[in-house]
Design a protein around this motif. Structure first.
Motif, PDB file in Angstrom:
ATOM      1  N   ALA A 308       0.824  -1.211   0.000  1.00  0.00           N
ATOM      2  CA  ALA A 308       0.000   0.000   0.000  1.00  0.00           C
ATOM      3  C   ALA A 308       0.856   1.259   0.000  1.00  0.00           C
ATOM      4  CB  ALA A 308      -0.923  -0.012   1.218  1.00  0.00           C
ATOM      5  N   GLY A 309       1.979   1.198   0.694  1.00  0.00           N
ATOM      6  CA  GLY A 309       2.865   2.364   0.721  1.00  0.00           C
ATOM      7  C   GLY A 309       3.399   2.711  -0.651  1.00  0.00           C
ATOM      8  N   GLU A 310       3.748   1.705  -1.430  1.00  0.00           N
ATOM      9  CA  GLU A 310       4.266   1.947  -2.778  1.00  0.00           C
ATOM     10  C   GLU A 310       3.138   2.257  -3.760  1.00  0.00           C
ATOM     11  OE1 GLU A 310       8.182  -0.940  -2.909  1.00  0.00           O
ATOM     12  OE2 GLU A 310       6.195  -1.881  -3.037  1.00  0.00           O
ATOM     13  N   ALA A 311       2.003   1.574  -3.621  1.00  0.00           N
ATOM     14  CA  ALA A 311       0.910   1.744  -4.580  1.00  0.00           C
ATOM     15  C   ALA A 311       0.213   3.094  -4.445  1.00  0.00           C
ATOM     16  CB  ALA A 311      -0.106   0.626  -4.394  1.00  0.00           C
ATOM     17  N   THR A 312       0.373   3.768  -3.322  1.00  0.00           N
ATOM     18  CA  THR A 312      -0.280   5.065  -3.145  1.00  0.00           C
ATOM     19  C   THR A 312       0.666   6.240  -3.374  1.00  0.00           C
ATOM     20  OG1 THR A 312       0.163   4.924  -0.753  1.00  0.00           O
ATOM     21  CG2 THR A 312      -2.002   4.182  -1.523  1.00  0.00           C
ATOM     22  N   GLN A 313       1.852   5.955  -3.815  1.00  0.00           N
ATOM     23  CA  GLN A 313       2.780   7.037  -4.121  1.00  0.00           C
ATOM     24  C   GLN A 313       2.375   7.726  -5.424  1.00  0.00           C
ATOM     25  OE1 GLN A 313       6.798   5.543  -4.126  1.00  0.00           O
ATOM     26  NE2 GLN A 313       6.867   5.243  -1.907  1.00  0.00           N
ATOM     27  N   ARG A 314       2.687   8.999  -5.521  1.00  0.00           N
ATOM     28  CA  ARG A 314       2.376   9.750  -6.736  1.00  0.00           C
ATOM     29  C   ARG A 314       3.170   9.181  -7.914  1.00  0.00           C
ATOM     30  NH1 ARG A 314       0.335  14.821  -7.498  1.00  0.00           N
ATOM     31  NH2 ARG A 314       0.465  15.208  -5.243  1.00  0.00           N
ATOM     32  N   GLY A 315       2.491   8.932  -8.997  1.00  0.00           N
ATOM     33  CA  GLY A 315       3.145   8.444 -10.205  1.00  0.00           C
ATOM     34  C   GLY A 315       3.221   6.936 -10.304  1.00  0.00           C
ATOM     35  N   ALA A 316       2.708   6.192  -9.299  1.00  0.00           N
ATOM     36  CA  ALA A 316       2.736   4.723  -9.361  1.00  0.00           C
ATOM     37  C   ALA A 316       1.831   4.248 -10.497  1.00  0.00           C
ATOM     38  CB  ALA A 316       2.306   4.132  -8.030  1.00  0.00           C
ATOM     39  N   THR A 317       2.315   3.270 -11.287  1.00  0.00           N
ATOM     40  CA  THR A 317       1.571   2.816 -12.484  1.00  0.00           C
ATOM     41  C   THR A 317       1.169   1.354 -12.424  1.00  0.00           C
ATOM     42  OG1 THR A 317       3.675   2.328 -13.621  1.00  0.00           O
ATOM     43  CG2 THR A 317       2.731   4.528 -13.925  1.00  0.00           C
ATOM     44  N   SER A 318       1.385   0.689 -11.292  1.00  0.00           N
ATOM     45  CA  SER A 318       1.029  -0.730 -11.194  1.00  0.00           C
ATOM     46  C   SER A 318      -0.494  -0.872 -11.171  1.00  0.00           C
ATOM     47  CB  SER A 318       1.625  -1.336  -9.928  1.00  0.00           C
ATOM     48  OG  SER A 318       1.068  -0.735  -8.773  1.00  0.00           O
ATOM     49  N   ALA A 319      -0.959  -2.115 -11.394  1.00  0.00           N
ATOM     50  CA  ALA A 319      -2.412  -2.385 -11.369  1.00  0.00           C
ATOM     51  C   ALA A 319      -3.017  -2.061 -10.009  1.00  0.00           C
ATOM     52  CB  ALA A 319      -2.655  -3.843 -11.752  1.00  0.00           C
ATOM     53  N   PRO A 320      -2.380  -2.426  -8.915  1.00  0.00           N
ATOM     54  CA  PRO A 320      -2.946  -2.053  -7.615  1.00  0.00           C
ATOM     55  C   PRO A 320      -3.031  -0.540  -7.429  1.00  0.00           C
ATOM     56  CG  PRO A 320      -1.365  -3.826  -7.341  1.00  0.00           C
ATOM     57  CD  PRO A 320      -1.229  -3.338  -8.750  1.00  0.00           C
ATOM     58  N   ALA A 321      -2.058   0.195  -7.991  1.00  0.00           N
ATOM     59  CA  ALA A 321      -2.070   1.646  -7.849  1.00  0.00           C
ATOM     60  C   ALA A 321      -3.178   2.277  -8.669  1.00  0.00           C
ATOM     61  CB  ALA A 321      -0.709   2.215  -8.244  1.00  0.00           C
ATOM     62  N   GLN A 322      -3.273   1.885  -9.911  1.00  0.00           N
ATOM     63  CA  GLN A 322      -4.251   2.507 -10.797  1.00  0.00           C
ATOM     64  C   GLN A 322      -5.697   2.109 -10.466  1.00  0.00           C
ATOM     65  OE1 GLN A 322      -2.953   1.603 -14.797  1.00  0.00           O
ATOM     66  NE2 GLN A 322      -1.384   3.199 -14.768  1.00  0.00           N
ATOM     67  N   SER A 323      -5.890   0.930  -9.911  1.00  0.00           N
ATOM     68  CA  SER A 323      -7.245   0.490  -9.558  1.00  0.00           C
ATOM     69  C   SER A 323      -7.691   0.964  -8.185  1.00  0.00           C
ATOM     70  CB  SER A 323      -7.308  -1.038  -9.602  1.00  0.00           C
ATOM     71  OG  SER A 323      -6.424  -1.587  -8.617  1.00  0.00           O
ATOM     72  N   GLY A 324      -6.779   1.539  -7.424  1.00  0.00           N
ATOM     73  CA  GLY A 324      -7.102   2.027  -6.083  1.00  0.00           C
ATOM     74  C   GLY A 324      -7.062   0.960  -5.012  1.00  0.00           C
ATOM     75  N   LEU A 325      -6.522  -0.236  -5.352  1.00  0.00           N
ATOM     76  CA  LEU A 325      -6.460  -1.283  -4.332  1.00  0.00           C
ATOM     77  C   LEU A 325      -5.479  -0.927  -3.216  1.00  0.00           C
ATOM     78  CD1 LEU A 325      -6.626  -4.518  -6.513  1.00  0.00           C
ATOM     79  CD2 LEU A 325      -8.454  -3.410  -5.211  1.00  0.00           C
ATOM     80  N   GLY A 326      -4.434  -0.185  -3.554  1.00  0.00           N
ATOM     81  CA  GLY A 326      -3.519   0.290  -2.510  1.00  0.00           C
ATOM     82  C   GLY A 326      -4.212   1.250  -1.557  1.00  0.00           C
ATOM     83  N   ASN A 327      -5.096   2.093  -2.117  1.00  0.00           N
ATOM     84  CA  ASN A 327      -5.859   3.014  -1.277  1.00  0.00           C
ATOM     85  C   ASN A 327      -6.812   2.264  -0.354  1.00  0.00           C
ATOM     86  OD1 ASN A 327      -5.256   4.467  -4.045  1.00  0.00           O
ATOM     87  ND2 ASN A 327      -5.502   6.082  -2.509  1.00  0.00           N
ATOM     88  N   ASP A 328      -7.425   1.173  -0.884  1.00  0.00           N
ATOM     89  CA  ASP A 328      -8.322   0.371  -0.046  1.00  0.00           C
ATOM     90  C   ASP A 328      -7.568  -0.256   1.117  1.00  0.00           C
ATOM     91  OD1 ASP A 328     -10.388   1.008  -1.716  1.00  0.00           O
ATOM     92  OD2 ASP A 328     -10.408  -0.917  -2.776  1.00  0.00           O
ATOM     93  N   ALA A 329      -6.394  -0.801   0.821  1.00  0.00           N
ATOM     94  CA  ALA A 329      -5.607  -1.448   1.874  1.00  0.00           C
ATOM     95  C   ALA A 329      -5.212  -0.449   2.955  1.00  0.00           C
ATOM     96  CB  ALA A 329      -4.371  -2.100   1.269  1.00  0.00           C
ATOM     97  N   ARG A 330      -4.807   0.737   2.536  1.00  0.00           N
ATOM     98  CA  ARG A 330      -4.400   1.754   3.514  1.00  0.00           C
ATOM     99  C   ARG A 330      -5.593   2.320   4.284  1.00  0.00           C
ATOM    100  NH1 ARG A 330      -2.050   7.204   1.134  1.00  0.00           N
ATOM    101  NH2 ARG A 330      -4.294   7.389   0.645  1.00  0.00           N
ATOM    102  N   GLY A 331      -6.662   2.667   3.568  1.00  0.00           N
ATOM    103  CA  GLY A 331      -7.825   3.293   4.211  1.00  0.00           C
ATOM    104  C   GLY A 331      -8.515   2.387   5.207  1.00  0.00           C
ATOM    105  N   ILE A 332      -8.701   1.113   4.851  1.00  0.00           N
ATOM    106  CA  ILE A 332      -9.379   0.190   5.769  1.00  0.00           C
ATOM    107  C   ILE A 332      -8.504  -0.112   6.983  1.00  0.00           C
ATOM    108  CG2 ILE A 332     -10.265  -2.165   5.998  1.00  0.00           C
ATOM    109  CD1 ILE A 332     -11.323  -1.961   3.180  1.00  0.00           C
ATOM    110  N   ALA A 333      -7.193  -0.250   6.771  1.00  0.00           N
ATOM    111  CA  ALA A 333      -6.292  -0.496   7.903  1.00  0.00           C
ATOM    112  C   ALA A 333      -6.342   0.668   8.894  1.00  0.00           C
ATOM    113  CB  ALA A 333      -4.869  -0.706   7.402  1.00  0.00           C
TER     114      ALA A 333
END
Length: 352
Positions: A308-333
């Motif tokens: 989640a730390g990497e997927a929510t960084q500005r400019g991240a282009t991975s599937a978890p980053a672009q789909s917001g799954l990193g945001n879900d992991a961080r927000g729910i935690a």
């Protein structure tokens, strides 16, 4: 009848009457004991007699002569001098500019420092006693003890609310809403982690593991959140947290938590290959580890999982980053951690 000699001294031949008692005159008492002769053996003139039992030097600009005061009483006409040895050495010898202070000054300063130090220590002790009274903040030991017994007493709705709202937690600062779809029975930690993650968490032990799974408002993503209650104390929790930070263990893909795939829900196909992003939080003020792991609700496999730390960084282009799954992991935690702390505070207040 008088004698011839008595009559010879009387002009009339009659002797004067004899007094009953002849007058006596007491000798005058000297105002001070007689001084010792200057030529007596061992005598040294003392221009200023010291206090009993103290050897002193008479202040002088041209030097000083020692005088032995042992056994010598003070002069009656001179008030007793303080039992402090005067210093010689010029007009600044008694603490003036450029000179040294008297020992009495240093003694007074040391006494004042001692009194001040005792006062501070007493205040600190009083503060610690007052902190034990009603309404005081619980100690770390109390918090740890309550956390270990709270997992089976806190209502599910308090620990895992039915709905979570994350203001600004989505990609680009969008608001997110997550709905709980399953709660796992409390269990041991055996099936909750991959072997390497279980090994990394082993130093703090496992008392109990509770989990729940959420889905987003569109039911396109699923997230499992877990609360691990450890058997460790504050020292062990701090050491584990430091290790995770130093070695960046929370960013390794081989240390991802496992999902809770509840049958008959949107998370039914949420397995190991569907894990896309995760977050692990080691608490140090309570014996708990809070984690999340996210994936797609349609069961698609993810080949490039990212923390989640990497997927929510500005400019991240991975599937978890672009789909917001990193945001879900961080927000729910973050939401579950805040709810866990509130529930723990409430439990502590009601049981204290």
């Amino acid at each position: 009848m008088s004698t011839d000699a008595e009559q010879a001294h009387s002009p009339h031949g009659t002797p004067p009457p004899r007094p009953a008692h002849p007058p006596r005159t007491a000798p005058e008492r000297p105002s001070a004991p007689p001084s010792r002769p200057a030529d007596a053996p061992g005598f040294t003139p003392d221009p200023e007699t010291p206090v009993l039992g103290v050897r002193a030097k008479a202040p002088s600009f041209g030097g000083a002569a020692e005088a032995s005061g042992t056994g010598v009483p003070p002069r009656p006409s001179t008030p007793p001098r303080p039992s402090v040895r005067p210093r010689t050495g010029g007009p600044f010898a008694n603490g003036g500019p450029g000179g040294r202070r008297r020992p009495a000054s240093r003694t007074a300063a040391a006494a004042a420092s001692l009194v001040l130090g005792l006062g501070l220590l007493g205040g600190a002790a009083a503060g610690s006693w007052l902190g034990d009274g009603p309404g005081a903040q619980p100690s770390t030991a109390d918090t740890y003890a309550h956390a270990r017994s709270a997992w089976h007493s806190i209502p599910v709705a308090d620990l895992f609310p039915r709905t979570l709202r994350g203001k600004g937690e989505g990609p680009g600062g969008a608001d997110r809403v997550w709905t709980r779809i399953a709660v796992a029975p409390d269990s041991s930690c055996g099936g909750g982690f991959d072997p390497l993650l279980a090994k990394a968490l082993a130093p703090v032990g496992c008392k109990r593991l509770v989990r729940a799974t959420y889905t987003d408002a569109t039911s396109t993503s699923v997230t499992t959140v877990g609360v691990l209650i450890t058997t460790s104390g504050p020292t062990g929790m701090r050491a584990l947290q430091q290790r995770f930070v130093t070695e960046k263990l929370d960013e390794r893909t081989d240390l991802m938590p496992r999902a809770y795939a509840a049958k008959g829900t949107a998370a039914a196909g949420f397995g190991d290959d569907q894990r896309a992003s995760w977050r692990i939080r080691i608490l140090t003020d309570a014996p708990a580890v809070i984690y999340t792991v996210t994936g797609f609700a349609d069961g698609r496999e993810v080949t490039d999982p990212q923390s989640a730390g990497e997927a929510t960084q500005r400019g991240a282009t991975s599937a978890p980053a672009q789909s917001g799954l990193g945001n879900d992991a961080r927000g729910i935690a973050d939401a579950i951690e805040a709810g866990f702390r509130r529930a723990l505070d409430t439990f502590t207040e009601t049981t204290s």
